[in-house]
Scaffold this motif. Structure first.
Motif, mmCIF file in Angstrom:
data_model
loop_
_atom_site.group_PDB
_atom_site.id
_atom_site.type_symbol
_atom_site.label_atom_id
_atom_site.label_comp_id
_atom_site.label_asym_id
_atom_site.label_seq_id
_atom_site.Cartn_x
_atom_site.Cartn_y
_atom_site.Cartn_z
ATOM 1 N N THR A 283 0.680 -1.077 0.102
ATOM 2 C CA THR A 283 0.097 -0.091 0.072
ATOM 3 C C THR A 283 0.713 1.218 -0.086
ATOM 4 O OG1 THR A 283 -1.645 -1.236 1.284
ATOM 5 C CG2 THR A 283 -1.821 1.138 1.357
ATOM 6 N N ALA A 284 1.906 1.315 0.643
ATOM 7 C CA ALA A 284 3.008 2.295 0.754
ATOM 8 C C ALA A 284 3.473 2.467 -0.661
ATOM 9 C CB ALA A 284 3.993 2.345 1.672
ATOM 10 N N LYS A 285 3.845 1.400 -1.212
ATOM 11 C CA LYS A 285 4.298 1.444 -2.716
ATOM 12 C C LYS A 285 3.433 2.032 -3.570
ATOM 13 C CE LYS A 285 7.523 -2.490 -1.961
ATOM 14 N NZ LYS A 285 7.563 -3.901 -2.334
ATOM 15 N N VAL A 286 2.316 1.672 -3.490
ATOM 16 C CA VAL A 286 0.942 2.343 -4.299
ATOM 17 C C VAL A 286 1.101 3.642 -4.110
ATOM 18 C CG1 VAL A 286 -1.390 2.359 -4.748
ATOM 19 C CG2 VAL A 286 -0.290 -0.002 -4.356
ATOM 20 N N ALA A 287 1.143 4.250 -2.895
ATOM 21 C CA ALA A 287 1.072 5.818 -2.544
ATOM 22 C C ALA A 287 1.990 6.394 -3.136
ATOM 23 C CB ALA A 287 1.035 5.731 -0.979
ATOM 24 N N VAL A 288 3.521 5.869 -3.248
ATOM 25 C CA VAL A 288 4.648 6.551 -3.563
ATOM 26 C C VAL A 288 4.241 6.616 -5.285
ATOM 27 C CG1 VAL A 288 7.170 6.315 -4.142
ATOM 28 C CG2 VAL A 288 6.133 5.874 -1.864
ATOM 29 N N ALA A 289 3.916 5.547 -5.797
ATOM 30 C CA ALA A 289 3.509 5.636 -7.309
ATOM 31 C C ALA A 289 2.668 6.461 -7.766
ATOM 32 C CB ALA A 289 3.166 4.177 -7.658
ATOM 33 N N LEU A 290 1.444 6.702 -6.555
ATOM 34 C CA LEU A 290 0.499 7.692 -7.392
ATOM 35 C C LEU A 290 1.221 9.231 -6.964
ATOM 36 C CD1 LEU A 290 -2.740 6.265 -5.757
ATOM 37 C CD2 LEU A 290 -1.784 6.097 -8.062
ATOM 38 N N ILE A 291 1.892 9.354 -6.096
ATOM 39 C CA ILE A 291 2.628 10.577 -5.671
ATOM 40 C C ILE A 291 3.317 11.059 -6.898
ATOM 41 C CG2 ILE A 291 4.732 11.839 -4.194
ATOM 42 C CD1 ILE A 291 3.344 10.034 -1.976
ATOM 43 N N GLY A 292 4.147 9.844 -7.371
ATOM 44 C CA GLY A 292 4.946 10.094 -8.615
ATOM 45 C C GLY A 292 3.884 10.784 -9.618
ATOM 46 N N SER A 293 2.729 10.266 -9.954
ATOM 47 C CA SER A 293 2.134 10.522 -10.957
ATOM 48 C C SER A 293 1.549 12.014 -10.642
ATOM 49 C CB SER A 293 0.890 9.549 -11.357
ATOM 50 O OG SER A 293 1.441 8.545 -11.764
ATOM 51 N N LEU A 294 1.172 12.031 -9.526
ATOM 52 C CA LEU A 294 0.495 13.656 -9.135
ATOM 53 C C LEU A 294 1.770 14.671 -9.747
ATOM 54 C CD1 LEU A 294 -1.650 15.296 -7.737
ATOM 55 C CD2 LEU A 294 -0.180 14.909 -5.647
ATOM 56 N N PHE A 295 2.873 14.393 -9.381
ATOM 57 C CA PHE A 295 4.102 15.328 -9.643
ATOM 58 C C PHE A 295 4.647 15.269 -10.998
ATOM 59 C CE2 PHE A 295 3.423 15.577 -4.993
ATOM 60 C CZ PHE A 295 3.699 16.778 -4.833
ATOM 61 N N GLY A 296 3.808 14.702 -11.930
ATOM 62 C CA GLY A 296 4.423 14.695 -13.346
ATOM 63 C C GLY A 296 4.978 13.425 -13.935
ATOM 64 N N LYS A 297 5.201 12.335 -13.223
ATOM 65 C CA LYS A 297 5.912 11.098 -13.692
ATOM 66 C C LYS A 297 4.902 10.666 -14.996
ATOM 67 C CE LYS A 297 8.003 6.723 -12.753
ATOM 68 N NZ LYS A 297 8.405 5.835 -11.737
ATOM 69 N N LYS A 298 5.243 10.157 -16.084
ATOM 70 C CA LYS A 298 4.507 9.715 -17.255
ATOM 71 C C LYS A 298 5.334 8.318 -17.434
ATOM 72 C CE LYS A 298 3.300 14.235 -18.838
ATOM 73 N NZ LYS A 298 3.194 15.143 -19.897
ATOM 74 N N ILE A 299 4.259 7.727 -18.210
ATOM 75 C CA ILE A 299 4.972 6.163 -18.755
ATOM 76 C C ILE A 299 5.839 6.468 -19.950
ATOM 77 C CG2 ILE A 299 4.240 4.346 -20.057
ATOM 78 C CD1 ILE A 299 1.473 4.459 -18.795
ATOM 79 N N LEU A 300 5.602 7.535 -20.846
ATOM 80 C CA LEU A 300 6.482 7.907 -21.851
ATOM 81 C C LEU A 300 6.706 9.559 -22.096
ATOM 82 C CD1 LEU A 300 7.769 6.779 -24.493
ATOM 83 C CD2 LEU A 300 5.718 7.048 -25.792
#
Length: 300
Positions: A283-300
């Motif tokens: 669950t913490a790993k999911v939180a970090v993944a979502l934080i990444g997306s919120l702050f601009g991480k993209k697949i490509l």
């Protein structure tokens, strides 16, 4: 999202709910390398450590309908002060919880710096109870109501003012479990709620388009309050109040990616990570993944 410097604050409070372990949530999110993820995305990040909170062993329940009221109120006042100082330094406050009662303090610290704050409440629950309507007396189910100016004065007046937000500037996303008092309050105030029915029927893209439009209209800042139990328990097993049939992992990434593209979020909190109930810190790993997306991480 504009790369504003980020200040992380841990809030290891577990007095607002009924299952132990969520006080370890901030450590679990840190252990899942949240700070490293943000640095890789090009942000300047500082970790201000944890707010000191009381434990159940050192506290007494004085009111069964408002459990640990004094301790939760004090902790939220401390958090509000820390958040306000971060905003004054022109930094982005990012809070790791802890149970969802901490939102009382987070929003109190943020809203004093905005004329009209918008709030996206990403959660399985409405958290719109009061001491009179709550079946459990757990304050994590009262945090949004308190931020709207409804409930016990010790919660409502956190930060010395009320209300923090207006009903028309609040959107709930992912809701699938509401108490009767919450349903009545939603109808009375006209709060926009996107239940899982709307997400299933309309799709997450349309839901987030509408949510972003609502919280951006006539507001000068937007706070994201994300409870990990908003996601389906299959993706986030480490939460205290899981509800089946939740938002999927991919839908949640889409939601965060759309928020990043909209560039409207000015503060955020990720709450209710409970490592004791989790599986390999999933669950913490999911939180970090979502934080990444919120702050601009993209697949490509």
């Amino acid at each position: 999202m504009k790369k504003k410097p980020i200040s992380i604050i841990g809030m290891p409070l577990d007095l607002g709910q009924g299952r132990r372990g969520v006080d370890m949530g901030p450590s679990a999110i840190r252990y899942a390398t949240a700070q490293d993820e943000l640095i890789k995305l090009g942000y300047e990040v500082e970790d201000l450590g944890d707010i000191l909170t009381s434990s159940p062993e050192s506290s007494v329940i004085e009111h069964q309908n408002l459990k640990y009221l004094k301790e939760v109120s004090l902790a939220c006042e401390q958090l509000a002060d820390s958040i306000s100082k971060v905003v004054e330094r022109d930094r982005f406050p990012l809070v790791f919880g802890g149970d969802h009662s901490i939102a009382i303090g987070t929003i109190a610290g943020v809203a004093k710096h905005y004329e009209n704050l918008g709030v996206i409440w990403y959660d399985a629950h409405g958290d719109l109870n009061t001491g009179e309507t709550s079946p459990s007396g757990n304050i994590h189910g009262m945090s949004l109501a308190a931020s709207l100016g409804i409930g016990h004065p010790a919660l409502v007046r956190c930060g010395g003012y009320a209300p923090k937000v207006r009903p028309e500037n609040v959107v709930l996303v992912g809701i699938r479990e509401l108490d009767q008092g919450e349903k009545e309050l939603i109808r009375e105030l006209g709060i926009r709620v996107f239940t899982m029915h709307e997400i299933d029927r309309l799709g997450m893209a349309r839901v987030m388009d509408e949510a972003i439009h609502i919280v951006s209209k006539n507001t000068d800042g937007v706070h994201l309050s994300l409870d990990l139990d908003g996601l389906d328990p299959k993706d986030c097993p480490g939460v205290g109040t899981p509800v089946p049939g939740g938002i999927s992992y991919r839908e949640s990434h889409l939601a965060m990616e759309m928020l990043a593209e909209a560039n409207k979020i000015t503060s955020a909190e990720f709450v209710e990570v409970n490592p004791i109930l989790d599986q390999s810190n999933q669950t913490a790993k999911v939180a970090v993944a979502l934080i990444g997306s919120l702050f601009g991480k993209k697949i490509l």
